[in-house]
Design a protein around this motif. Structure first.
Motif, PDB file in Angstrom:
ATOM      1  N   LEU A   7      18.427   4.243   5.867  1.00  0.00           N
ATOM      2  CA  LEU A   7      17.052   3.596   5.994  1.00  0.00           C
ATOM      3  C   LEU A   7      16.552   3.901   7.514  1.00  0.00           C
ATOM      4  N   ASN A   8      16.875   5.018   7.911  1.00  0.00           N
ATOM      5  CA  ASN A   8      16.434   5.439   9.522  1.00  0.00           C
ATOM      6  C   ASN A   8      14.814   5.661   9.668  1.00  0.00           C
ATOM      7  N   PHE A   9      14.397   5.867   8.468  1.00  0.00           N
ATOM      8  CA  PHE A   9      12.832   6.190   8.666  1.00  0.00           C
ATOM      9  C   PHE A   9      11.919   4.725   8.313  1.00  0.00           C
ATOM     10  N   VAL A  10      12.498   3.848   7.985  1.00  0.00           N
ATOM     11  CA  VAL A  10      11.500   2.527   8.067  1.00  0.00           C
ATOM     12  C   VAL A  10      11.259   2.065   9.468  1.00  0.00           C
ATOM     13  N   VAL A  11      10.173   1.434   9.614  1.00  0.00           N
ATOM     14  CA  VAL A  11       9.380   1.417  10.668  1.00  0.00           C
ATOM     15  C   VAL A  11       9.372  -0.274  11.189  1.00  0.00           C
ATOM     16  N   ASP A  50       0.878  -1.216   0.132  1.00  0.00           N
ATOM     17  CA  ASP A  50       0.016   0.041  -0.021  1.00  0.00           C
ATOM     18  C   ASP A  50       0.805   1.352  -0.073  1.00  0.00           C
ATOM     19  N   ASN A  51       1.860   1.109   0.690  1.00  0.00           N
ATOM     20  CA  ASN A  51       2.981   2.385   0.785  1.00  0.00           C
ATOM     21  C   ASN A  51       4.203   2.201   0.501  1.00  0.00           C
ATOM     22  N   TRP A  52       4.727   2.220  -0.734  1.00  0.00           N
ATOM     23  CA  TRP A  52       6.078   1.675  -1.061  1.00  0.00           C
ATOM     24  C   TRP A  52       7.141   2.910  -0.326  1.00  0.00           C
ATOM     25  N   ASP A  53       6.670   4.001  -0.091  1.00  0.00           N
ATOM     26  CA  ASP A  53       7.830   5.128   0.174  1.00  0.00           C
ATOM     27  C   ASP A  53       7.927   5.252   1.501  1.00  0.00           C
ATOM     28  N   TRP A  54       6.957   4.670   2.592  1.00  0.00           N
ATOM     29  CA  TRP A  54       7.128   4.832   3.833  1.00  0.00           C
ATOM     30  C   TRP A  54       6.837   3.282   4.829  1.00  0.00           C
ATOM     31  N   PRO A  55       7.891   2.451   4.389  1.00  0.00           N
ATOM     32  CA  PRO A  55       7.719   1.089   4.704  1.00  0.00           C
ATOM     33  C   PRO A  55       7.666   0.513   6.163  1.00  0.00           C
ATOM     34  N   HIS A  57      14.247  -8.102  -3.335  1.00  0.00           N
ATOM     35  CA  HIS A  57      15.383  -7.186  -3.388  1.00  0.00           C
ATOM     36  C   HIS A  57      15.222  -6.245  -2.277  1.00  0.00           C
ATOM     37  N   SER A  58      16.446  -5.667  -1.937  1.00  0.00           N
ATOM     38  CA  SER A  58      16.734  -4.801  -0.851  1.00  0.00           C
ATOM     39  C   SER A  58      15.802  -4.927   0.265  1.00  0.00           C
ATOM     40  N   LEU A  59      15.099  -4.066   0.787  1.00  0.00           N
ATOM     41  CA  LEU A  59      14.046  -4.122   1.951  1.00  0.00           C
ATOM     42  C   LEU A  59      13.039  -5.307   1.696  1.00  0.00           C
ATOM     43  N   GLY A  60      12.676  -5.778   0.372  1.00  0.00           N
ATOM     44  CA  GLY A  60      12.080  -6.973   0.179  1.00  0.00           C
ATOM     45  C   GLY A  60      12.852  -8.151   0.673  1.00  0.00           C
ATOM     46  N   CYS A  61      13.758  -8.320   0.954  1.00  0.00           N
ATOM     47  CA  CYS A  61      14.654  -9.446   1.463  1.00  0.00           C
ATOM     48  C   CYS A  61      14.486  -9.531   2.943  1.00  0.00           C
ATOM     49  N   ILE A  62      14.540  -8.363   3.639  1.00  0.00           N
ATOM     50  CA  ILE A  62      14.293  -8.255   4.890  1.00  0.00           C
ATOM     51  C   ILE A  62      12.763  -8.420   5.302  1.00  0.00           C
ATOM     52  N   THR A  63      11.758  -8.211   4.526  1.00  0.00           N
ATOM     53  CA  THR A  63      10.515  -8.429   4.540  1.00  0.00           C
ATOM     54  C   THR A  63      10.181  -9.854   4.650  1.00  0.00           C
ATOM     55  N   VAL A  64      10.955 -10.635   3.532  1.00  0.00           N
ATOM     56  CA  VAL A  64      10.627 -12.069   3.494  1.00  0.00           C
ATOM     57  C   VAL A  64      11.603 -12.735   4.896  1.00  0.00           C
ATOM     58  N   ALA A  65      12.560 -12.339   5.181  1.00  0.00           N
ATOM     59  CA  ALA A  65      13.156 -12.789   6.402  1.00  0.00           C
ATOM     60  C   ALA A  65      12.170 -12.664   7.616  1.00  0.00           C
ATOM     61  N   HIS A  66      11.493 -11.577   7.739  1.00  0.00           N
ATOM     62  CA  HIS A  66      10.455 -11.521   8.837  1.00  0.00           C
ATOM     63  C   HIS A  66       9.470 -12.328   8.875  1.00  0.00           C
ATOM     64  N   TRP A  67       8.815 -12.376   7.298  1.00  0.00           N
ATOM     65  CA  TRP A  67       7.594 -13.496   7.122  1.00  0.00           C
ATOM     66  C   TRP A  67       8.058 -14.764   7.307  1.00  0.00           C
ATOM     67  N   ASP A  96       2.906  -3.988   8.062  1.00  0.00           N
ATOM     68  CA  ASP A  96       1.944  -3.940   6.978  1.00  0.00           C
ATOM     69  C   ASP A  96       2.754  -4.773   5.833  1.00  0.00           C
ATOM     70  N   TRP A  97       3.945  -4.465   5.619  1.00  0.00           N
ATOM     71  CA  TRP A  97       4.634  -5.315   4.454  1.00  0.00           C
ATOM     72  C   TRP A  97       4.656  -6.864   4.507  1.00  0.00           C
ATOM     73  N   VAL A  98       4.933  -7.260   5.768  1.00  0.00           N
ATOM     74  CA  VAL A  98       4.875  -8.670   6.064  1.00  0.00           C
ATOM     75  C   VAL A  98       3.165  -9.184   5.934  1.00  0.00           C
ATOM     76  N   THR A  99       2.387  -8.476   6.340  1.00  0.00           N
ATOM     77  CA  THR A  99       1.000  -8.932   6.213  1.00  0.00           C
ATOM     78  C   THR A  99       0.728  -8.908   4.806  1.00  0.00           C
TER      79      THR A  99
END
Length: 189
Positions: A103-107, A37-42, A67-77, A46-49
């Protein structure tokens, strides 16, 4: 049953010159994309859901192509969920959400999971990635139980790297399973 590929882009998604997008356009019958839903404020939850939602709708064996933060999303998933349909993951240029000042703004993405991922994974990293050092990428691979591939100086392995179709990436992806993207491409030419 044929293999499906689900791309998991990082911050800002992947634009038209990114290899993920190029692969999706080349193989629309076997590639689809996780849509955030929001590619700019990860936000990790939300991303894992959203990743879990799309994985729960799968009907055939699937390889994640992150790719990139998508890899970290997969690791959390992978720490929170499971699907027998996920056969593996290509994790390209994992973004260091813990140490990268960019990446200090990613939550919620830190701490980055350090438990092994239950399916086959390959981490691909570059020696001059601005979002993660090669040693941190190797550390991620070790803690996740991934094969590690250093592709040399290729930046963040994205559109800015000028990789285009990124044939080397397809060859690496083929190591995850019994499919031949390059052979399919040759038969379509």
């Amino acid at each position: 049953m044929s293999t499906h590929f689900l791309t998991v882009p990082g911050l800002a998604s992947s634009g038209p010159m990114h290899w993920q997008t190029i692969w999706e356009e080349q193989y629309p019958h076997i590639f689809s994309r996780v849509m955030q839903d929001n590619w700019d404020w990860p936000v990790k939850t939300d991303w894992v859901t959203q990743l879990q939602k799309q994985i729960s709708e799968l009907t055939q064996p699937t390889i994640l192509v992150a790719h990139s933060l998508g890899c970290i999303t997969v690791a959390h998933w992978a720490q929170e969920h499971h699907s027998d349909l996920i056969q593996g993951a290509l994790l390209v240029a994992p973004a260091d959400a813990e140490l990268s000042k960019r990446l200090n703004f990613v939550v919620g993405f830190k701490p980055i999971p350090v438990k092994p991922i239950s399916f086959k994974t390959i981490v691909v990293a570059s020696t001059n990635d601005i979002y993660a050092t090669i040693s941190r990428s190797k550390h991620f691979a070790e803690t996740w139980g991934s094969e590690f591939i250093n592709v040399g100086k290729k930046g963040h392995i994205n559109a800015v790297s000028g990789l285009g179709d990124w044939t080397e990436g397809k060859e690496i992806l083929e190591k995850l399973g019994n499919y031949k993207l390059l052979a399919e491409e040759a038969t379509r030419s």
